[in-house]
Motif scaffolding. Structure first.
Motif, PDB file in Angstrom:
ATOM      1  N   GLU A 604      34.168  48.501  73.455  1.00  0.00           N
ATOM      2  CA  GLU A 604      35.555  48.567  73.004  1.00  0.00           C
ATOM      3  C   GLU A 604      36.044  47.257  72.395  1.00  0.00           C
ATOM      4  O   GLU A 604      36.988  47.244  71.601  1.00  0.00           O
ATOM      5  N   ASN A 631      30.218  52.965  71.204  1.00  0.00           N
ATOM      6  CA  ASN A 631      30.288  53.635  69.901  1.00  0.00           C
ATOM      7  C   ASN A 631      29.018  53.332  69.120  1.00  0.00           C
ATOM      8  O   ASN A 631      28.738  52.170  68.809  1.00  0.00           O
ATOM      9  N   LYS A 664      30.781  58.570  69.555  1.00  0.00           N
ATOM     10  CA  LYS A 664      30.998  57.997  70.880  1.00  0.00           C
ATOM     11  C   LYS A 664      29.929  58.521  71.828  1.00  0.00           C
ATOM     12  O   LYS A 664      29.715  59.734  71.935  1.00  0.00           O
TER      13      LYS A 664
END
Length: 705
Positions: A604, A631, A664
């Motif tokens: 993140e 990700n 994701k």
């Protein structure tokens, strides 16, 4: 000898400059660049390499930029079957052979159209030669505009198809739609040329069906003609659907959508270029070539001078005038509205309407030639006086230049000599000093000498070894690195042809269509802001390409996210994150220490985490093994049609940095597949294939009957 074989032989003569240089690349006389080696040949190499390695025709390409929809690009050449001659046969032989065949095809189409229009065979062949040897067409050939040459070669056949439809109204229904079929083929060859072809067709249709025969056509006939026109458009869109449908989507997401009116009218024909209708340019800019041949130009003066001819050929005179005016574009203030016409962002170059103007001139000249050899009655005002006056004017300019000791261009002398020869020839034939059988030989001969001479002086031959050698040293350096990477050059120091042959992706590119999202990202990472539309990315200084973007500040980290591992320039670069790894003369290769792999995982905070192993990379299909969570980012441009599977299950894709494909991932080892399935492309294929099958089945049924 069969007359049609003789026609083919005569129409092959204009192709002599190509035939003599069959094993070499044809370039413009004063240029080091050709779109053939910049775009068409790299695309052909990419197609063949993909077929050999993967067994399919690529719909997506990662050769340029960060990937783009290859099958939607008009320059890919995938959907025009005759163009595959250039793809399948080793360059330069394949493309030169394809050029020669298309010039011959266009010349035959013009000859058949003129013959069908009632002209004598000698006059029809004269027109065919004038088309096949057209200097404007040859100039675009030299500039490497392969798809455009292919498309324009079909223009005379479009006229012939419509003329046949008019003259044979009782023919089977399918043959009535040959004009629409040919328009569709033109769309497949070069969608940009479709606008000019449609202008030619709709003008001819309006004149033939609604104006010239207005007294003999009732309301019912008008409705029938309108239905036929709608049918032509439907056939055109159906056959061209495989190119048109995906291109509409690609264009809507490209930098073309931001094209200003000024940019849409770029390269408008300067008013002074009208004089070049009489004086050729040797190696001039292809877009501004307007020379049809001195004999053709002077025969058109004959049409204007003879009232009966002028009245009968009024349409072609008006068509020439209209096409010429449109070609002036922004140089005529009243025509600036052209840039706002829907589709103008695809055309962009108004002078290409001169192809239509040249066709009109050739048809006018052929009709005049037909009348001359048929025994033309001399008009009250003898047009020979005008021809002599024009020739005398240019002769006076030559004499004046000699007197002033000014330099006289070879093209000026050539054009003046050609005009004198044309004036004498037309004058003697008009006064019946030269009989028709002799004139039938001399006119085409003078035309051939003139046009072949002009075309030969407008090109240069480059042997394939020298063309393929460009960038070879850099390729040898880069091939030592076996990892997956891309390169970037701020001044086109690494040719696309060299990159394609080595299978190396490059984010800098020369391509008319560029995804707007990629353009914005590269502008930030390269430090080169685009001031308006450019076919090069990043924009280059055409006056000094070697020093283009020398002051740009590269963001190595942002560029690294594009998987750019090497930066190549013809000048030294001092930039954080770049370390010089090789140099030779003016060539410099820098390694980007901030490079990212083709795929990686970020948390993140944007920190790279986890492991990613690439299992497969092929056009439109990339499979990786990744360890989440985070990700997963693929250094490939996101575009409609890209999908993602995680452990064989479809999942929603992410768009990272407004450009990259992503997904994701949860914790653990997972297999991720990114695959390209462009539904609009498939829909276009379905429409085009279905229509071709219907045409084929109908043709078989009719042939049996």
């Amino acid at each position: 000898m069969n007359k049609r074989i003789l026609w083919i032989f005569l129409l092959l003569i204009p192709c002599l400059p190509i035939i003599f240089g069959l094993g070499t690349f044809i370039y413009p006389r004063y240029s080091e660049y050709s779109d053939l080696t910049i775009s068409h040949l790299p695309n052909a190499i990419y197609i063949l390499n993909t077929i050999r390695s993967e067994g399919f025709i690529p719909l997506w390409s990662d050769l340029l930029m960060a990937g783009y929809p290859f099958s939607a690009d008009p320059l890919s050449g995938i959907w025009y079957p005759p163009g595959w001659i250039g793809i399948l046969i080793h360059a330069p032989y394949g493309y030169n052979l394809s050029f020669a065949l298309h010039l011959l095809w266009g010349g035959l189409g013009m000859a058949f159209f003129l013959s069908r229009s009632g002209l004598k065979k000698t006059a029809a062949v004269f027109g065919g030669i004038a088309f096949a040897a057209m200097p404007k067409l040859f100039a675009h050939l030299a500039l490497g505009h392969a798809s455009m040459v292919f498309a324009v070669a079909w223009f005379p056949w479009l006229l012939l198809a419509e003329l046949n439809r008019i003259q044979m109204r009782g023919t089977p229904k399918l043959s009535r739609y040959f004009p629409g079929i040919i328009l569709g083929i033109i769309a497949l060859a070069d969608i940009r040329s479709l606008a000019y072809a449609f202008f030619l067709y709709i003008s001819f249709w309006l004149w033939s069906n609604c104006i010239e025969n207005r007294l003999g056509i009732n309301k019912k006939s008008h409705l029938g003609n309108l239905r036929a026109l709608i049918g032509q458009i439907a056939f055109c869109l159906g056959i061209g659907a495989v190119q048109i449908i995906p291109l509409i989507q690609f264009t809507s997401l490209s930098t073309r959508m931001g094209l200003s009116t000024r940019e849409a009218l770029a390269f408008s024909l300067p008013l002074k270029k009208v004089l070049n209708i009489f004086i050729p340019e040797f190696g001039g800019y292809a877009e501004w070539i307007v020379y049809p041949g001195a004999v053709v130009a002077f025969l058109c003066i004959l049409v204007i001078a003879v009232p009966a001819l002028r009245k009968r050929l009024a349409f072609w005179l008006l068509l020439f005038a209209a096409a010429l005016l449109i070609s002036f574009g922004s140089n005529l203030p009243l025509l600036e509205w052209l840039g706002g016409i829907p589709g103008a962002n695809l055309m962009r170059v108004p002078p290409r309407m001169m192809f239509v103007a040249m066709i009109a001139l050739i048809i006018l000249a052929s009709h005049a030639y037909h009348e001359l050899i048929s025994g033309l009655t001399r008009p009250k005002f003898d047009p020979i006086f005008s021809m002599v006056a024009i020739s005398a004017f240019f002769c006076a300019l030559i004499v004046g230049s000699l007197f002033m000791k000014a330099e006289i261009g070879a093209n000026f002398i050539w054009g003046t000599a050609s005009m004198l020869a044309a004036a004498v020839l037309i004058g003697l034939t008009e006064r019946q000093k030269i009989k028709s059988p002799v004139a039938a030989v001399i006119f085409p001969l003078v035309l051939l000498i003139d046009l072949i001479g002009v075309n030969s002086q407008s090109i240069q031959y480059r042997n394939s070894a020298s063309v393929f050698h460009e960038g070879s040293q850099i390729v040898e350096v880069l091939k030592q690195d076996t990892s997956a990477f891309r390169v970037y050059s701020p001044n086109y120091s690494f040719p696309q042809l060299a990159a394609a042959r080595a299978g190396i992706g490059t984010v800098s590119a020369i391509n008319p269509l560029q995804l707007a999202a990629f353009s914005e990202y590269l502008a930030l990472s390269s430090g080169v802001q685009s001031e308006g539309y450019s076919v090069t990315i990043p924009p280059l200084d055409e006056d000094n390409m070697a020093l283009s973007n020398i002051d740009s500040q590269i963001d190595a980290k942002a560029l690294g996210r594009l998987n750019v591992k090497y930066v190549i320039a013809s000048y030294p670069i001092e930039n954080l994150g770049l370390i010089e790894s090789w140099s030779s003369g003016s060539a410099h290769v820098y390694k980007n220490t901030e490079v990212k792999p083709r795929a990686w995982i970020e948390d993140e905070t944007g920190k790279q985490v986890g492991d990613v192993k690439i299992l497969k990379i092929s056009p439109g299909n990339i499979v990786v093994e990744a360890h989440g969570p985070g990700n997963l980012i693929l250094s490939e441009a996101d575009y409609p049609g890209w999908n993602v599977k995680v452990n064989q299950k479809p999942v929603e894709k992410l768009r990272i940095d407004n450009l990259f494909l992503g997904v994701k991932l949860d914790a653990g080892q997972q297999q991720v597949e990114f695959y390209y399935q462009p539904m609009l492309q498939f829909a276009g294929i379905a429409v085009s294939v279905t229509l071709w099958l219907i045409i084929l089945v109908y043709a078989v049924i009719r042939s049996r009957k």
